[in-house]
Enzyme design. Structure first.
Site, PDB file in Angstrom:
ATOM      1  N   GLY A 266       8.441  -8.947  -6.155  1.00  0.00           N
ATOM      2  CA  GLY A 266       8.737  -8.248  -7.406  1.00  0.00           C
ATOM      3  C   GLY A 266       9.279  -6.846  -7.216  1.00  0.00           C
ATOM      4  O   GLY A 266       9.419  -6.336  -6.102  1.00  0.00           O
ATOM      5  N   VAL A 267       9.605  -6.209  -8.343  1.00  0.00           N
ATOM      6  CA  VAL A 267      10.086  -4.831  -8.329  1.00  0.00           C
ATOM      7  C   VAL A 267       8.928  -3.902  -8.004  1.00  0.00           C
ATOM      8  O   VAL A 267       7.764  -4.266  -8.095  1.00  0.00           O
ATOM      9  CB  VAL A 267      10.659  -4.429  -9.707  1.00  0.00           C
ATOM     10  CG1 VAL A 267      11.914  -5.217  -9.994  1.00  0.00           C
ATOM     11  CG2 VAL A 267       9.636  -4.595 -10.822  1.00  0.00           C
ATOM     12  N   GLY A 268       9.269  -2.697  -7.613  1.00  0.00           N
ATOM     13  CA  GLY A 268       8.261  -1.665  -7.431  1.00  0.00           C
ATOM     14  C   GLY A 268       7.963  -1.408  -5.967  1.00  0.00           C
ATOM     15  O   GLY A 268       8.354  -2.165  -5.069  1.00  0.00           O
ATOM     16  N   VAL A 270       5.029  -1.248  -4.366  1.00  0.00           N
ATOM     17  CA  VAL A 270       3.983  -2.002  -3.684  1.00  0.00           C
ATOM     18  C   VAL A 270       4.533  -3.331  -3.163  1.00  0.00           C
ATOM     19  O   VAL A 270       4.362  -3.669  -1.984  1.00  0.00           O
ATOM     20  CB  VAL A 270       2.763  -2.205  -4.617  1.00  0.00           C
ATOM     21  CG1 VAL A 270       1.733  -3.091  -3.956  1.00  0.00           C
ATOM     22  CG2 VAL A 270       2.148  -0.854  -4.994  1.00  0.00           C
ATOM     23  N   GLU A 291      14.476 -12.077  -7.418  1.00  0.00           N
ATOM     24  CA  GLU A 291      15.183 -11.580  -8.592  1.00  0.00           C
ATOM     25  C   GLU A 291      15.944 -10.355  -8.148  1.00  0.00           C
ATOM     26  O   GLU A 291      17.156 -10.243  -8.321  1.00  0.00           O
ATOM     27  CB  GLU A 291      14.109 -11.230  -9.615  1.00  0.00           C
ATOM     28  CG  GLU A 291      14.559 -10.845 -10.946  1.00  0.00           C
ATOM     29  CD  GLU A 291      13.359 -10.443 -11.777  1.00  0.00           C
ATOM     30  OE1 GLU A 291      12.637 -11.322 -12.263  1.00  0.00           O
ATOM     31  OE2 GLU A 291      13.144  -9.232 -11.938  1.00  0.00           O
ATOM     32  N   ASN A 381       6.829  -0.761 -17.846  1.00  0.00           N
ATOM     33  CA  ASN A 381       8.217  -1.204 -17.672  1.00  0.00           C
ATOM     34  C   ASN A 381       8.504  -2.460 -18.491  1.00  0.00           C
ATOM     35  O   ASN A 381       9.420  -2.496 -19.304  1.00  0.00           O
ATOM     36  CB  ASN A 381       8.503  -1.513 -16.197  1.00  0.00           C
ATOM     37  CG  ASN A 381       8.290  -0.301 -15.304  1.00  0.00           C
ATOM     38  OD1 ASN A 381       8.500   0.829 -15.729  1.00  0.00           O
ATOM     39  ND2 ASN A 381       7.864  -0.531 -14.076  1.00  0.00           N
ATOM     40  N   LYS A 405      -4.398   6.519  -9.936  1.00  0.00           N
ATOM     41  CA  LYS A 405      -4.613   7.931 -10.321  1.00  0.00           C
ATOM     42  C   LYS A 405      -5.740   8.574  -9.502  1.00  0.00           C
ATOM     43  O   LYS A 405      -6.720   9.099 -10.064  1.00  0.00           O
ATOM     44  CB  LYS A 405      -4.913   8.039 -11.829  1.00  0.00           C
ATOM     45  CG  LYS A 405      -3.822   7.427 -12.734  1.00  0.00           C
ATOM     46  CD  LYS A 405      -2.504   8.185 -12.690  1.00  0.00           C
ATOM     47  CE  LYS A 405      -1.415   7.466 -13.483  1.00  0.00           C
ATOM     48  NZ  LYS A 405      -0.058   7.817 -13.040  1.00  0.00           N
TER      49      LYS A 405
HETATM   50  C1  LIG Z   1       3.156  -2.955 -12.210  1.00  0.00           C
HETATM   51  C2  LIG Z   1       4.223  -1.968 -11.743  1.00  0.00           C
HETATM   52  C3  LIG Z   1       4.402  -0.883 -12.804  1.00  0.00           C
HETATM   53  C4  LIG Z   1       3.763  -1.342 -10.426  1.00  0.00           C
HETATM   54  O1  LIG Z   1       4.763  -0.526  -9.927  1.00  0.00           O
HETATM   55  P1  LIG Z   1       4.723   0.025  -8.418  1.00  0.00           P
HETATM   56  O2  LIG Z   1       5.848   0.958  -8.286  1.00  0.00           O
HETATM   57  O3  LIG Z   1       4.706  -1.094  -7.466  1.00  0.00           O
HETATM   58  O4  LIG Z   1       3.278   0.621  -8.291  1.00  0.00           O
HETATM   59  P2  LIG Z   1       2.625   2.049  -8.389  1.00  0.00           P
HETATM   60  O5  LIG Z   1       1.287   1.885  -7.786  1.00  0.00           O
HETATM   61  O6  LIG Z   1       3.520   3.104  -7.870  1.00  0.00           O
HETATM   62  O7  LIG Z   1       2.414   2.227  -9.953  1.00  0.00           O
HETATM   63  C5  LIG Z   1       3.376   2.712 -10.831  1.00  0.00           C
HETATM   64  C6  LIG Z   1       2.688   3.658 -11.796  1.00  0.00           C
HETATM   65  O8  LIG Z   1       1.664   2.974 -12.513  1.00  0.00           O
HETATM   66  C7  LIG Z   1       0.441   3.694 -12.410  1.00  0.00           C
HETATM   67  N1  LIG Z   1      -0.662   2.743 -12.441  1.00  0.00           N
HETATM   68  C8  LIG Z   1      -0.939   1.795 -11.531  1.00  0.00           C
HETATM   69  N2  LIG Z   1      -2.028   1.123 -11.901  1.00  0.00           N
HETATM   70  C9  LIG Z   1      -2.453   1.656 -13.058  1.00  0.00           C
HETATM   71  C10 LIG Z   1      -3.525   1.368 -13.940  1.00  0.00           C
HETATM   72  N3  LIG Z   1      -4.382   0.379 -13.680  1.00  0.00           N
HETATM   73  N4  LIG Z   1      -3.672   2.103 -15.061  1.00  0.00           N
HETATM   74  C11 LIG Z   1      -2.815   3.113 -15.328  1.00  0.00           C
HETATM   75  N5  LIG Z   1      -1.759   3.403 -14.534  1.00  0.00           N
HETATM   76  C12 LIG Z   1      -1.588   2.682 -13.410  1.00  0.00           C
HETATM   77  C13 LIG Z   1       0.552   4.394 -11.092  1.00  0.00           C
HETATM   78  O9  LIG Z   1      -0.349   5.483 -11.038  1.00  0.00           O
HETATM   79  C14 LIG Z   1       1.988   4.814 -11.090  1.00  0.00           C
HETATM   80  O10 LIG Z   1       2.091   5.929 -11.955  1.00  0.00           O
HETATM   81  P3  LIG Z   1       3.115   7.106 -11.641  1.00  0.00           P
HETATM   82  O11 LIG Z   1       4.469   6.457 -11.751  1.00  0.00           O
HETATM   83  O12 LIG Z   1       2.811   8.074 -12.717  1.00  0.00           O
HETATM   84  O13 LIG Z   1       2.763   7.543 -10.275  1.00  0.00           O
HETATM   85  C15 LIG Z   1       5.582  -2.678 -11.504  1.00  0.00           C
HETATM   86  O14 LIG Z   1       5.454  -3.559 -10.435  1.00  0.00           O
HETATM   87  C16 LIG Z   1       6.044  -3.456 -12.720  1.00  0.00           C
HETATM   88  O15 LIG Z   1       6.642  -2.915 -13.634  1.00  0.00           O
HETATM   89  N6  LIG Z   1       5.740  -4.772 -12.749  1.00  0.00           N
HETATM   90  C17 LIG Z   1       6.054  -5.622 -13.883  1.00  0.00           C
HETATM   91  C18 LIG Z   1       7.373  -6.306 -13.725  1.00  0.00           C
HETATM   92  C19 LIG Z   1       7.389  -7.237 -12.568  1.00  0.00           C
HETATM   93  O16 LIG Z   1       6.379  -7.579 -11.997  1.00  0.00           O
HETATM   94  N7  LIG Z   1       8.540  -7.698 -12.194  1.00  0.00           N
HETATM   95  C20 LIG Z   1       8.583  -8.604 -11.066  1.00  0.00           C
HETATM   96  C21 LIG Z   1       9.643  -9.556 -11.113  1.00  0.00           C
HETATM   97  S1  LIG Z   1      11.006  -8.726 -10.365  1.00  0.00           S
END
Ligand SMILES: CC(C)(COP(=O)(O)OP(=O)(O)OC[C@H]1O[C@@H](n2cnc3c(N)ncnc32)[C@H](O)[C@@H]1OP(=O)(O)O)[C@@H](O)C(=O)NCCC(=O)NCCS
Ligand SMILES: CC(C)(COP(=O)(O)OP(=O)(O)OC[C@H]1O[C@@H](n2cnc3c(N)ncnc32)[C@H](O)[C@@H]1OP(=O)(O)O)[C@@H](O)C(=O)NCCC(=O)NCCS
Lengths: 506, 506
Positions: A266-268, A270, A291, A381, A405
């Site tokens: 996935g995106v992101g 992690v 994707e 997102n 956080k």
């Molecule tokens: C879930 C998702 C937001 C994680 O993104 P990431 O870049 O891998 O992970 P991060 O740990 O850096 O988290 C992103 C932000 O969410 C915040 N976050 C993570 N878990 C959290 C929670 N449980 N509650 C509140 N905020 C949270 C992080 O602190 C970070 O915040 P910041 O941008 O202010 O630093 C991202 O993967 C996503 O949008 N997923 C949904 C879409 C998807 O899965 N697509 C896949 C098919 S391509």
């Protein structure tokens, strides 16, 4: 005409349509439904949207914008900032438009990315008055060659009344041939999608359109906005190792071979970091059927681990952009970009038996996953393709750090504040603490595994306490919950900036 | 041998395997994983399970039972009552086993019905030591002919180590030829499923098995337990009319024709009643592509409205059983029964463009649906195929009365207490109050439609009040919620036996 433009504009009758970005932008009526190319900051039009930004500064101008997925700053930052977006779908990532969505200024329709094309066919998305599409070329026979993503452009092109092409001559010409454009017919008249292997090609190299629909061609040299992912850290490395060990045990159990199955990631940050972990592993001849191709995939191609990668977009860091696009020939026979309807199609995900790895925002003790809503209310997102993949994959894996956080938030909660992936769709959970293999388990069996293996030590006791009291309170029912308390961790967070109970008591 | 048995037992080398139910039941080891035929009370083995009940009364005997869907009383009532079921999947409906599940006495794995076959292939369900399958016949070339359902029997038969056949000579012989057995190969080696029309046949008339696996054949004359659905009432009639009007407006909008698209209609009284509403309509030449064929489908065949029906099971009332099975020839060329992996396959549901109608237990103002858990904790039946259909259908419709339990419960709540179908999967909601067409809408747009059009008048003001305060409290965010209150309606119900707020204030 610039020679470089001439070279890219094969269908000569279109030469008279070449105009400035301002002229093209002026065509779009206020209130229009506009389709745009672009998927996770890749392959989006840039100069026409910036001309729309200028327009919006000087006149009443607001449009509905549908895309492949999130776009770069031109649309999701500047056009949003100009107040020119009324409705937006199906995925965003820019803080600007996110803020507007969560302030009620933009209507946002979060949707499974494989669903958009059907909604366009049915006219639920539409009528699309204009498509603005970035192209690497228009061939002699009128095929529009997309650039670094395909997204929803083929279906938009089929249904849009008018098309504005942003011909981007900065993208390498070697993009021609990378794409495989196959568009299913209407439901009921449709044949099986003939793809039986992620490396196969079933369509054309570009998007066939009626040239009469092309109302303007604008030349651009703007590069894609680079991706913004954070590099792997110790914890994501641990998660990768846990996952690799899990795959090893699946091989031992006879469920996988050393080639695994086609991988979606996935995106992101992690998911990218976790995929990166394959670089030093023994796995070989891996196929990626995803994707978005993020940095990790190209590192794995370079490392000889990935033999083929299929997706709908390439979203990479600035450094890697130079390397990959400066030398695309090297990757060309290992890459294909497809419409998102195909990359994310349930038919193909199930048939090919994908292993899907997506990131959760939070998940609960029974295995429900929240990917989209911070504390159940604020959009992060969007669900993107995670639902398409998780539901239909052979193995639906969700990864997340066990905390967020700085430790105030537990990513594992009694009940998620929003559900994007139900307990029925989540096979395996990985945090830096460990792994929970939920396949074939009943809710209470899952709860014990998730709490013991995946939760952060700071929250384990609190989770156990909730779970045990819920079992007691409900007479050990199918899915024990204390509804008065199920969302109290989020309430605590809002009030006391932490999910930890000590603070409440203090 | 009884002549009737001889006639049904084509493969003569199996004659020496005919034994009593007790002898067959004695073969199954304590602790075994057992697959059983049967889907929503149809086509399940009956006499061998009753012999297992006897065994369980006299010795320590507990097994894991996997089936197509819910079974009749022999297993889900009596075998459960005997304490002989440790784990059960993927669907139940009998109050006995439901009670045990909600008391923590039986582990229940609720799952998408199309997912089971893949889990069997991977050995997550399994190793299956025995399959007990009801058959109408075993042909000369060793095909097991199922009876009134196919369910998971083909995949169980492929993977089970041993098979016990319950040869039911009371079922009409004309069942032979009704079934169409097609089993996909392993993922990665699989061809597209060649079905492009719900009326097509792509497989064999029975299940091919290695005769050596057949360890016992038991003769039975027990009929299926009849279905228990409640007949249509004024409110379900209203819901049917609302839905028919919606289809008419879809035809006007050019999105459907008078033949509509293949119809799927879920289990339960409400979905059956709604489908019944087509009988007096102008719609014709309808095709049903469903999971279970309930009474309504046969009424519609008789009324000349339905020209063809495809499903994995026939679950009908006692009266209709006599009529249909007494005269199956009349229906034979309009009917096909397929494995549930095929009837519910995402590939086919999406390709054929199904209209899917399923029943919600409750739903929330943003369009999330709970199909399974009463107050988030107690299992009702299970998700069944509703997720397979809703996610992949062209039109995913959920129906429910706007209230339950005489008006104490609002079926529309601020936040559902369990999510089975997320906001991304729910297109249209119908109650006796009205309809909400959610396609293409953002959460707040949905909330207004659902509250105004679908909620019961007794709860409308309460819902509006919650929504308005949530908008205020969250600064008009994407999905406004007040987490302290989101589940308070359920809490109120538990405490005060009503979701109505007056009672709280009183
Ligand atoms: C879930 C998702 C937001 C994680 O993104 P990431 O870049 O891998 O992970 P991060 O740990 O850096 O988290 C992103 C932000 O969410 C915040 N976050 C993570 N878990 C959290 C929670 N449980 N509650 C509140 N905020 C949270 C992080 O602190 C970070 O915040 P910041 O941008 O202010 O630093 C991202 O993967 C996503 O949008 N997923 C949904 C879409 C998807 O899965 N697509 C896949 C098919 S391509
Ligand atoms: C949701 C479902 C239980 C509704 O069943 P139904 O027979 O159509 O509807 P009913 O209105 O009779 O409801 C069944 C029971 O649930 C109760 N109920 C309904 N809504 C309720 C609510 N919001 N809260 C608590 N109980 C509720 C009813 O009172 C009734 O209880 P009773 O049996 O004690 O009288 C049933 O459709 C189901 O199990 N669905 C999930 C599986 C599925 O959709 N499969 C479809 C693919 S085949």
């Amino acid at each position: 005409m610039d020679q470089r433009v001439e070279k890219r504009l094969g269908l000569k009758i279109l030469s008279d349509r070449v105009v400035s970005a301002e002229e093209a932008a002026a065509l779009i009526p206020n209130g229009a439904v506009v389709g745009m190319s672009g998927f996770t900051r890749a392959g989006d039009a840039k100069v026409v949207p910036m001309a729309l930004v200028e327009r919006a500064k000087n006149e009443q101008f607001k449009i509905d914008v549908y895309t492949g997925a999130s776009l770069g700053p031109e649309v999701d930052k500047y056009l949003a900032e100009a107040g020119a977006i009324r409705k937006r779908g199906p995925f965003i990532a820019d803080p600007m438009i996110r803020g507007q969505i969560n302030a009620g200024d933009v209507l946002y329709v979060d949707a499974h990315l494989s669903h958009n094309a059907e909604l366009v066919r049915q006219g639920i998305i539409g009528p699309i008055q204009y498509l603005i599409i970035e192209a690497a070329a228009i061939t002699e026979d009128g095929l529009i060659i997309p650039t670094t993503s395909v997204g929803n452009s083929p279906i938009f092109a089929e249904y849009a009344e008018n098309i504005i092409v942003e011909l981007n001559i900065a993208h390498p010409e070697s993009l021609i041939g990378i794409h495989d454009i196959y568009v299913p017919k209407a439901q009921g008249e449709r044949e099986p999608i003939p793809l039986t292997n992620a490396t196969q090609r079933i369509g054309e190299i570009g998007i066939k359109v009626d040239p009469a629909k092309i109302k303007a061609i604008v030349v651009s040299e703007e590069p894609d906005a680079p991706s913004l992912i954070v590099p792997p850290d110790e914890e994501t490395q641990t998660m990768a190792n846990i996952l690799l060990d899990f795959f090893r045990s699946e091989i031992k159990a006879g469920r996988l071979t050393n080639k695994l199955m086609p991988l979606q990631s996935g995106v992101g940050s992690v998911a990218n970091a976790v995929l990166d972990g394959f670089a030093d592993s023994e796995f070989e001849d891996l196929v990626v059927a995803s994707e978005v191709l993020q940095d990790a995939v190209f590192n794995l191609i370079d490392a000889g681990k990935v033999s083929y990668a299929s997706a709908t977009s390439i979203t990479i860091s600035e450094e890697l952009q130079k390397k990959v696009y400066g030398n695309l020939e090297k990757y060309a026979d290992k890459l294909v970009l497809r419409p998102q309807e195909i990359s994310n199609h349930p038919e193909l995900i199930r048939r090919l038996g994908l292993i899907s790895i997506n990131t959760a925002l939070e998940l609960d003790i029974y295995g429900n996953v929240n990917s989209t809503h911070v504390s159940g209310t604020k959009m992060m997102n969007g669900i993107g393709g995670s639902g398409d993949f998780a539901r239909n994959a052979r193995l639906g894996i969700f990864v997340t750090k066990s905390y967020a956080k700085g430790g105030a938030i537990s990513s594992i909660v009694p009940m998620v504040s929003h559900v994007d992936h139900t307990e029925h769709d989540v096979d395996v959970i990985v945090t830096e603490q460990g792994i929970a293999d939920l396949r074939g388990l009943a809710p209470k069996e899952r709860a014990e595994l998730i709490i013991e293996n995946c939760a952060h030590p700071d929250f384990k006791e609190q989770l156990r306490d909730y779970y045990n009291r819920a079992v007691e309170a409900t007479g050990n029912s199918q899915t024990p919950h204390i509804l008065e308390e199920a969302l109290s961790w989020h309430v605590n967070l809002a009030k006391n900036k932490t999910m930890k109970l000590e603070t409440v008591k203090a």
